[in-house]
Design a protein around this motif. Structure first.
Motif, PDB file in Angstrom:
ATOM      1  N   SER A  78      12.751   9.363 -46.481  1.00  0.00           N
ATOM      2  CA  SER A  78      12.252   8.104 -45.923  1.00  0.00           C
ATOM      3  C   SER A  78      10.749   8.114 -46.111  1.00  0.00           C
ATOM      4  N   THR A  79      10.221   7.016 -46.609  1.00  0.00           N
ATOM      5  CA  THR A  79       8.797   6.943 -46.902  1.00  0.00           C
ATOM      6  C   THR A  79       8.236   5.615 -46.417  1.00  0.00           C
ATOM      7  N   ALA A  80       6.953   5.617 -46.106  1.00  0.00           N
ATOM      8  CA  ALA A  80       6.309   4.399 -45.621  1.00  0.00           C
ATOM      9  C   ALA A  80       6.129   3.382 -46.748  1.00  0.00           C
ATOM     10  N   THR A  93      14.586   5.726 -48.980  1.00  0.00           N
ATOM     11  CA  THR A  93      14.517   4.494 -48.201  1.00  0.00           C
ATOM     12  C   THR A  93      13.072   4.277 -47.787  1.00  0.00           C
ATOM     13  N   VAL A  94      12.637   3.039 -47.899  1.00  0.00           N
ATOM     14  CA  VAL A  94      11.275   2.693 -47.514  1.00  0.00           C
ATOM     15  C   VAL A  94      11.309   2.168 -46.077  1.00  0.00           C
ATOM     16  N   ASP A  95      10.519   2.799 -45.199  1.00  0.00           N
ATOM     17  CA  ASP A  95      10.450   2.439 -43.784  1.00  0.00           C
ATOM     18  C   ASP A  95       8.980   2.306 -43.385  1.00  0.00           C
ATOM     19  N   SER A 134       7.600   1.499 -40.762  1.00  0.00           N
ATOM     20  CA  SER A 134       7.257   1.945 -39.406  1.00  0.00           C
ATOM     21  C   SER A 134       6.750   3.389 -39.380  1.00  0.00           C
ATOM     22  N   LEU A 135       6.938   4.119 -40.475  1.00  0.00           N
ATOM     23  CA  LEU A 135       6.448   5.504 -40.547  1.00  0.00           C
ATOM     24  C   LEU A 135       4.936   5.558 -40.718  1.00  0.00           C
ATOM     25  N   THR A 141       5.247  12.513 -41.677  1.00  0.00           N
ATOM     26  CA  THR A 141       4.844  11.121 -41.454  1.00  0.00           C
ATOM     27  C   THR A 141       3.630  11.035 -40.539  1.00  0.00           C
ATOM     28  N   LYS A 196       3.294   8.703 -38.376  1.00  0.00           N
ATOM     29  CA  LYS A 196       3.875   8.355 -37.083  1.00  0.00           C
ATOM     30  C   LYS A 196       4.151   9.618 -36.266  1.00  0.00           C
TER      31      LYS A 196
END
Length: 187
Positions: A117-119, A148-150, A152-153, A169, A171
């Motif tokens: 998962s990446t920003a 997956t691009v997120d 919120s990170l 991250t 975050k």
């Protein structure tokens, strides 16, 4: 990789049986290619998945639609397997069976499936560098990334493989800093 545990448990014996059959008949490469293509096809045609998952639609109708859309595109043995799933009212498990089968293949071939998962999206250079580092860490012959691009990170990335989670991250770092400040300020 992240599927309903009950669905995965029901799908696993079907995937294992197909895997064993494909090894015995020496057609593993054909079935694997079919399943990789089927996985992409099913992701691009949610209407077909919805139709196959509909309990009101009769088995015969499901078999006919699969025959019209896939029979000429896939290996005979793969198609026969799909018909077994239809006859046993398990065609709704097709995605889970595909995932389980491919995991068996990747495990056999020393290919690691790793969720990232990446920003923001990776560049090709970043992706290749990450793959090289992960190969070194896991001793895998090949790495398959599920990215997956997120947003919120905030920044950085999160790696999930088997039972390990590596969190790089922004975050997470901010949350750690906040906890540290809370403990310092409470004194």
């Amino acid at each position: 990789m992240s599927a309903n545990p009950l669905t995965s448990k029901i799908a696993a014996p079907y995937a294992r049986a197909l895997f064993d059959f494909s090894v015995e008949k020496n057609i593993m490469h054909q079935i694997t290619a079919d399943f990789q293509n089927l996985d992409i096809f099913l992701n691009e045609t949610p209407e077909l998945v919805e139709y196959l998952n509909n309990p009101v639609v009769k088995k015969e109708a499901k078999g006919e639609i699969l025959a019209k859309t896939l029979k000429s595109q896939i290996n005979t043995e793969t198609f026969k397997f799909l018909m077994v799933l239809v006859q046993r009212d398990r065609i709704n498990l097709l995605s889970a069976v595909i995932t389980s089968y491919l995991e068996l293949i990747y495990q056999t071939a020393s290919i690691k499936m790793i969720e990232v998962s990446t920003a923001s999206a990776f560049t090709n250079l970043q992706k290749n560098t990450l793959i090289q580092k992960l190969k070194e860490l896991t001793n895998a012959r090949e790495i398959r990334l599920i990215i997956t691009v997120d947003p919120s990170l905030i920044g950085g990335f999160l790696i999930k493989t088997d039972s390990k989670v590596i969190d790089f991250t922004v975050k997470n770092q901010l949350q750690k800093l906040a906890k540290h400040l809370d403990t310092v300020l409470e004194i």
